[in-house]
Design a protein around this motif. Structure first.
Motif, PDB file in Angstrom:
ATOM      1  N   LEU A   8       0.831  -1.197   0.000  1.00 53.54           N
ATOM      2  CA  LEU A   8       0.000   0.000   0.000  1.00 53.54           C
ATOM      3  C   LEU A   8       0.867   1.249   0.000  1.00 53.54           C
ATOM      4  O   LEU A   8       1.852   1.337   0.729  1.00 53.54           O
ATOM      5  CB  LEU A   8      -0.932   0.001   1.214  1.00 53.54           C
ATOM      6  CG  LEU A   8      -1.962  -1.121   1.224  1.00 53.54           C
ATOM      7  CD1 LEU A   8      -2.794  -1.077   2.498  1.00 53.54           C
ATOM      8  CD2 LEU A   8      -2.866  -1.052   0.001  1.00 53.54           C
ATOM      9  N   THR A  10       0.974   5.680  -0.168  1.00 53.32           N
ATOM     10  CA  THR A  10       0.269   6.932   0.079  1.00 53.32           C
ATOM     11  C   THR A  10       0.096   7.676  -1.244  1.00 53.32           C
ATOM     12  O   THR A  10       0.691   7.317  -2.268  1.00 53.32           O
ATOM     13  CB  THR A  10       1.062   7.826   1.045  1.00 53.32           C
ATOM     14  OG1 THR A  10       2.291   8.191   0.405  1.00 53.32           O
ATOM     15  CG2 THR A  10       1.325   7.127   2.372  1.00 53.32           C
ATOM     16  N   ALA A  11      -0.701   8.740  -1.220  1.00 56.41           N
ATOM     17  CA  ALA A  11      -0.886   9.560  -2.418  1.00 56.41           C
ATOM     18  C   ALA A  11       0.445  10.172  -2.861  1.00 56.41           C
ATOM     19  O   ALA A  11       0.706  10.306  -4.056  1.00 56.41           O
ATOM     20  CB  ALA A  11      -1.922  10.644  -2.157  1.00 56.41           C
ATOM     21  N   ALA A  14       2.358   7.417  -4.645  1.00 58.55           N
ATOM     22  CA  ALA A  14       1.739   7.182  -5.953  1.00 58.55           C
ATOM     23  C   ALA A  14       2.069   8.314  -6.918  1.00 58.55           C
ATOM     24  O   ALA A  14       2.366   8.076  -8.088  1.00 58.55           O
ATOM     25  CB  ALA A  14       0.227   7.033  -5.797  1.00 58.55           C
ATOM     26  N   ARG A  26      -5.565  12.337  -6.802  1.00 56.82           N
ATOM     27  CA  ARG A  26      -6.928  12.364  -6.237  1.00 56.82           C
ATOM     28  C   ARG A  26      -7.974  12.485  -7.340  1.00 56.82           C
ATOM     29  O   ARG A  26      -9.033  11.862  -7.277  1.00 56.82           O
ATOM     30  CB  ARG A  26      -7.058  13.504  -5.233  1.00 56.82           C
ATOM     31  CG  ARG A  26      -6.288  13.245  -3.964  1.00 56.82           C
ATOM     32  CD  ARG A  26      -6.465  14.373  -2.948  1.00 56.82           C
ATOM     33  NE  ARG A  26      -5.492  14.240  -1.880  1.00 56.82           N
ATOM     34  CZ  ARG A  26      -4.376  14.926  -1.767  1.00 56.82           C
ATOM     35  NH1 ARG A  26      -4.062  15.848  -2.656  1.00 56.82           N
ATOM     36  NH2 ARG A  26      -3.554  14.726  -0.756  1.00 56.82           N
ATOM     37  N   THR A  29      -8.431   9.206  -8.935  1.00 60.21           N
ATOM     38  CA  THR A  29      -9.179   8.332  -8.033  1.00 60.21           C
ATOM     39  C   THR A  29     -10.671   8.635  -8.144  1.00 60.21           C
ATOM     40  O   THR A  29     -11.484   7.714  -8.278  1.00 60.21           O
ATOM     41  CB  THR A  29      -8.700   8.522  -6.577  1.00 60.21           C
ATOM     42  OG1 THR A  29      -7.301   8.211  -6.522  1.00 60.21           O
ATOM     43  CG2 THR A  29      -9.439   7.610  -5.628  1.00 60.21           C
ATOM     44  N   SER A  36      -8.567   3.072  -4.890  1.00 62.58           N
ATOM     45  CA  SER A  36      -7.930   3.377  -3.616  1.00 62.58           C
ATOM     46  C   SER A  36      -8.670   2.671  -2.492  1.00 62.58           C
ATOM     47  O   SER A  36      -9.810   2.236  -2.655  1.00 62.58           O
ATOM     48  CB  SER A  36      -7.904   4.885  -3.347  1.00 62.58           C
ATOM     49  OG  SER A  36      -9.212   5.364  -3.088  1.00 62.58           O
ATOM     50  N   ARG A  38      -9.673   3.302   1.530  1.00 67.60           N
ATOM     51  CA  ARG A  38      -9.774   4.358   2.534  1.00 67.60           C
ATOM     52  C   ARG A  38      -9.301   3.788   3.864  1.00 67.60           C
ATOM     53  O   ARG A  38      -9.864   2.838   4.384  1.00 67.60           O
ATOM     54  CB  ARG A  38     -11.221   4.829   2.620  1.00 67.60           C
ATOM     55  CG  ARG A  38     -11.492   6.011   3.515  1.00 67.60           C
ATOM     56  CD  ARG A  38     -10.829   7.311   3.081  1.00 67.60           C
ATOM     57  NE  ARG A  38     -11.368   7.913   1.901  1.00 67.60           N
ATOM     58  CZ  ARG A  38     -12.104   9.001   1.867  1.00 67.60           C
ATOM     59  NH1 ARG A  38     -12.447   9.593   2.981  1.00 67.60           N
ATOM     60  NH2 ARG A  38     -12.503   9.508   0.741  1.00 67.60           N
ATOM     61  N   HIS A  44      -6.416   8.069   1.612  1.00 70.73           N
ATOM     62  CA  HIS A  44      -6.509   7.067   0.554  1.00 70.73           C
ATOM     63  C   HIS A  44      -5.166   6.367   0.438  1.00 70.73           C
ATOM     64  O   HIS A  44      -4.118   7.017   0.454  1.00 70.73           O
ATOM     65  CB  HIS A  44      -6.843   7.725  -0.784  1.00 70.73           C
ATOM     66  CG  HIS A  44      -8.235   8.231  -0.872  1.00 70.73           C
ATOM     67  ND1 HIS A  44      -9.277   7.459  -1.304  1.00 70.73           N
ATOM     68  CD2 HIS A  44      -8.769   9.439  -0.567  1.00 70.73           C
ATOM     69  CE1 HIS A  44     -10.391   8.171  -1.272  1.00 70.73           C
ATOM     70  NE2 HIS A  44     -10.100   9.388  -0.822  1.00 70.73           N
ATOM     71  N   LEU A  45      -5.212   5.066   0.298  1.00 66.84           N
ATOM     72  CA  LEU A  45      -4.015   4.266   0.045  1.00 66.84           C
ATOM     73  C   LEU A  45      -4.204   3.556  -1.283  1.00 66.84           C
ATOM     74  O   LEU A  45      -5.325   3.239  -1.679  1.00 66.84           O
ATOM     75  CB  LEU A  45      -3.781   3.256   1.174  1.00 66.84           C
ATOM     76  CG  LEU A  45      -3.553   3.864   2.559  1.00 66.84           C
ATOM     77  CD1 LEU A  45      -3.480   2.754   3.612  1.00 66.84           C
ATOM     78  CD2 LEU A  45      -2.286   4.703   2.585  1.00 66.84           C
ATOM     79  N   PHE A  46      -3.100   3.304  -1.964  1.00 65.84           N
ATOM     80  CA  PHE A  46      -3.133   2.749  -3.314  1.00 65.84           C
ATOM     81  C   PHE A  46      -2.273   1.502  -3.392  1.00 65.84           C
ATOM     82  O   PHE A  46      -1.154   1.501  -2.872  1.00 65.84           O
ATOM     83  CB  PHE A  46      -2.622   3.797  -4.314  1.00 65.84           C
ATOM     84  CG  PHE A  46      -3.351   5.105  -4.209  1.00 65.84           C
ATOM     85  CD1 PHE A  46      -4.483   5.337  -4.954  1.00 65.84           C
ATOM     86  CD2 PHE A  46      -2.915   6.094  -3.333  1.00 65.84           C
ATOM     87  CE1 PHE A  46      -5.173   6.539  -4.841  1.00 65.84           C
ATOM     88  CE2 PHE A  46      -3.596   7.295  -3.214  1.00 65.84           C
ATOM     89  CZ  PHE A  46      -4.725   7.513  -3.973  1.00 65.84           C
TER      90      PHE A  46
END
Length: 86
Positions: A8, A10-11, A14, A26, A29, A36, A38, A44-46
């Motif tokens: 995972l 973070t923004a 990413a 964002r 997303t 993503s 939540r 948000h995690l990716f």
């Protein structure tokens, strides 16, 4: 060692992989282009695999866009029909 596609990110992470701002991540997303998860804290995690897949798609689009782009006339160039009084 290959990266874990389920890791995972973070923004910010990413955005670095995609070469975009966190705001653009964002937007992608919200538009459904990047899934993503939540987190409990609201962030948000990716998944790394999703981010890398999107990065590859974007690279292909850029490559395709460059090779298929039509030639553009230079600013100030006259078209053959302009100025002729035949």
């Amino acid at each position: 060692m290959p990266s874990d596609p389920d890791q995972l990110l973070t923004a910010i992470d990413a955005s670095r992989i995609l070469g975009l701002s966190t705001d653009m991540v964002r937007v992608l997303t919200r538009k459904g282009r990047l899934a993503s998860i939540r987190a409990a804290n609201g962030y948000h995690l990716f998944r790394r695999g999703d981010v890398e897949r999107l990065a590859e798609e974007r690279a292909r689009e850029r490559t395709r866009g460059r090779s298929a782009a039509p030639a553009v006339a230079k600013h100030g160039a006259r078209s053959p029909s302009r100025g002729s009084s035949s």
